[in-house]
Design a protein around this motif. Structure first.
Motif, PDB file in Angstrom:
ATOM      1  N   GLY A 107      67.191 -30.548  36.431  1.00 20.68           N
ATOM      2  CA  GLY A 107      67.286 -31.337  37.654  1.00 20.68           C
ATOM      3  C   GLY A 107      66.909 -32.790  37.431  1.00 20.68           C
ATOM      4  O   GLY A 107      67.560 -33.705  37.952  1.00 20.68           O
ATOM      5  N   GLN A 108      65.865 -33.014  36.642  1.00 22.38           N
ATOM      6  CA  GLN A 108      65.472 -34.392  36.352  1.00 22.38           C
ATOM      7  C   GLN A 108      66.546 -35.104  35.541  1.00 22.38           C
ATOM      8  O   GLN A 108      66.820 -36.286  35.764  1.00 22.38           O
ATOM      9  N   ALA A 109      67.157 -34.388  34.596  1.00 26.24           N
ATOM     10  CA  ALA A 109      68.255 -34.983  33.829  1.00 26.24           C
ATOM     11  C   ALA A 109      69.421 -35.352  34.746  1.00 26.24           C
ATOM     12  O   ALA A 109      70.034 -36.416  34.608  1.00 26.24           O
ATOM     13  N   LEU A 110      69.730 -34.467  35.694  1.00 26.93           N
ATOM     14  CA  LEU A 110      70.824 -34.727  36.626  1.00 26.93           C
ATOM     15  C   LEU A 110      70.544 -35.952  37.489  1.00 26.93           C
ATOM     16  O   LEU A 110      71.431 -36.797  37.701  1.00 26.93           O
ATOM     17  N   VAL A 111      69.304 -36.091  37.964  1.00 29.99           N
ATOM     18  CA  VAL A 111      68.945 -37.240  38.797  1.00 29.99           C
ATOM     19  C   VAL A 111      69.012 -38.532  37.985  1.00 29.99           C
ATOM     20  O   VAL A 111      69.518 -39.560  38.451  1.00 29.99           O
ATOM     21  N   ASN A 112      68.513 -38.492  36.745  1.00 35.80           N
ATOM     22  CA  ASN A 112      68.546 -39.690  35.904  1.00 35.80           C
ATOM     23  C   ASN A 112      69.974 -40.110  35.582  1.00 35.80           C
ATOM     24  O   ASN A 112      70.342 -41.288  35.721  1.00 35.80           O
ATOM     25  N   ILE A 113      70.790 -39.159  35.147  1.00 40.12           N
ATOM     26  CA  ILE A 113      72.178 -39.477  34.789  1.00 40.12           C
ATOM     27  C   ILE A 113      72.942 -39.932  36.023  1.00 40.12           C
ATOM     28  O   ILE A 113      73.741 -40.879  35.959  1.00 40.12           O
ATOM     29  N   GLY A 114      72.713 -39.265  37.159  1.00 43.22           N
ATOM     30  CA  GLY A 114      73.385 -39.679  38.391  1.00 43.22           C
ATOM     31  C   GLY A 114      73.051 -41.094  38.794  1.00 43.22           C
ATOM     32  O   GLY A 114      73.914 -41.842  39.285  1.00 43.22           O
ATOM     33  N   ALA A 115      71.796 -41.520  38.587  1.00 41.47           N
ATOM     34  CA  ALA A 115      71.406 -42.892  38.910  1.00 41.47           C
ATOM     35  C   ALA A 115      72.097 -43.889  37.989  1.00 41.47           C
ATOM     36  O   ALA A 115      72.528 -44.962  38.422  1.00 41.47           O
ATOM     37  N   VAL A 116      72.214 -43.545  36.714  1.00 42.29           N
ATOM     38  CA  VAL A 116      72.826 -44.468  35.751  1.00 42.29           C
ATOM     39  C   VAL A 116      74.312 -44.652  36.034  1.00 42.29           C
ATOM     40  O   VAL A 116      74.832 -45.768  35.970  1.00 42.29           O
ATOM     41  N   ILE A 117      75.009 -43.572  36.357  1.00 40.29           N
ATOM     42  CA  ILE A 117      76.460 -43.689  36.582  1.00 40.29           C
ATOM     43  C   ILE A 117      76.791 -44.100  38.016  1.00 40.29           C
ATOM     44  O   ILE A 117      77.958 -44.266  38.352  1.00 40.29           O
ATOM     45  N   GLY A 118      75.778 -44.215  38.877  1.00 36.68           N
ATOM     46  CA  GLY A 118      75.992 -44.782  40.205  1.00 36.68           C
ATOM     47  C   GLY A 118      76.297 -43.799  41.306  1.00 36.68           C
ATOM     48  O   GLY A 118      76.739 -44.212  42.376  1.00 36.68           O
TER      49      GLY A 118
END
Length: 425
Positions: A342-353
């Motif tokens: 879940g933390q990976a998903l939140v981080n990646i989602g923030a980077v790709i916008g």
């Protein structure tokens, strides 16, 4: 039968054969063990490589004349400390993890209270303690503490048959509330969201009624909305997320630069070490936005590999939770997967916008020992639980001693059990 029909029938037969082989492979007892071990090792190695590349400019800016390898060497030190912790956790019995949750929760609460009074504030958040030249973020071990303590509380009630809604929430909800309030007093919304994700996962796995789950989820969404509205810098981040390119020189600067770096990488990237965005264009390139540097240097293919590795890691954790009957192991494995994936998903989602920026790192990849050590401990715990799957113990015994045991036996330090087994053969 025409040749075309025969060809289609042959293709269908090949697909069925490959599906059968895949099903047979995934049915083996040590699949979860090797998936957790392999994905963790690959992500950790990739993380070290990207920290080396992304942190060089930041290392020289911290202090004039400092080595460009300063942050990388600190990360190497964290890995050197974390790998033995992971190995030890992989060999601990379940009972130790059950007992460890309570002191770890107490230590985390004490650390979070200390942050409120003597913690350092950076970028609007008060998260860090500086002790003896080391930077400690108590909210990171709090995630592991909540996983262990919450799983043990619910597992005890499940064994006793006390699965009523009030038994699900007390004392679990007050404990989660204490952690969340202390973290929020440090103005760390990202970690609070991860804690809430762990809490919801525990409720879901233990079998909370849908109405209760929906009520808790609605309450958390309301609380998150209020926390965003009362802090100006969070509202600014939300505005930057909704209008990235209209505020590319203001609130949306980090998001815009991260997306530019990702787009620059193309299919296969510019090459390792060739990032231009790390030259002070992307803020926190070595930590929160290391995924953008990875996309720039390794391209779309590199980012897909990282996403696939986190997906396989999540699958392995859920596989452990589904194949083991012990309530504590099921709850702990599922909550740990929710935390890391879940933390990976939140981080990646923030980077790709596609998600607002929350300031949480990418597990195993981003710079930071405070986040790395609890994550490696949790992965070691999953390795220990993978050995509890049906047939896993027998498969490990049939495999024989590992390289470490063989090395010890060469030094005359091998276990008698190994020598007796060989003698019996």
């Amino acid at each position: 039968m025409t040749s075309e029909a025969a060809e289609k029938a042959g293709d269908a037969h090949d697909i069925l054969r490959w599906r059968a082989r895949l099903r047979e492979l995934l049915g083996r007892p040590l699949v979860s063990y090797y998936l957790v071990l392999g994905c963790s090792a690959l992500l950790l190695a990739l993380g070290l490589m990207m920290v080396l590349s992304a942190s060089s400019i930041e290392s020289m800016q911290i202090s004039p004349g400092r080595s460009p390898f300063y942050l990388f060497l600190r990360q190497i030190g964290a890995v050197a400390l974390g790998l033995p912790i992971m190995w030890i956790c992989s060999r601990l019995p379940r009972r130790i993890f059950q007992l460890a949750g309570y002191p770890l929760l107490a230590i985390s609460i004490i650390g979070l209270v200390m942050v409120i009074f003597i913690g350092a504030t950076e970028l609007g958040a008060q998260r860090w303690l500086y002790i003896g030249g080391f930077t400690i973020q108590p909210s990171e071990p709090a995630k592991l503490a909540l996983v262990l303590w919450g799983a043990d509380m619910l597992a005890r009630k499940a064994r006793g048959g006390l699965i009523e809604w009030r038994h699900l929430l007390v004392p679990l909800m007050p404990g989660v509330a204490i952690l969340a309030v202390l973290v929020m007093l440090g103005r760390d919304l990202g970690t609070t969201i991860v804690l809430m994700l762990i809490f919801l996962t525990l409720l879901w796995v233990v079998g909370a009624p849908v109405r209760l789950f929906a009520a808790v989820l609605g309450l958390l969404v309301l609380a998150t909305t209020i926390m965003i509205m009362v802090e100006p810098y969070r509202m600014a981040r939300l505005t930057g997320f909704l209008h990235v390119w209209d505020s590319a020189q203001g609130e949306g600067y980090q998001a815009a630069q991260g997306q530019i770096a990702m787009g620059t990488g193309g299919w296969f990237g510019l090459g390792l070490g060739s990032s231009r965005a790390k030259w002070d264009w992307v803020p926190h390139a070595e930590s929160d936005f290391i995924f953008s540097i990875l996309g720039e240097e390794l391209g779309l293919m590199g980012t897909l590999v990282v996403v696939a590795l986190f997906g396989l890691l999540g699958y392995a954790g859920l596989r452990i939770a589904s194949r083991v009957n012990d309530p504590f192991i099921r709850l702990t494995a599922a909550a740990a997967v929710a935390w890391i994936a879940g933390q990976a998903l939140v981080n990646i989602g923030a980077v790709i916008g596609v998600l607002p920026i929350t300031g949480i790192p990418l597990p195993l990849v981003s710079y930071g020992g405070s986040a790395l050590l609890p994550t490696l401990a949790a992965l070691g715990m999953l390795l220990s639980f993978a050995k509890q799957e049906p047939g896993a113990a027998e498969a490990l015994a049939a495999r024989g001693p590992g390289p470490a045991a063989r090395a010890l036996s060469w030094l005359g330090l091998g276990r008698p059990a190994v020598r007796s087994r060989r003698a019996s053969r």
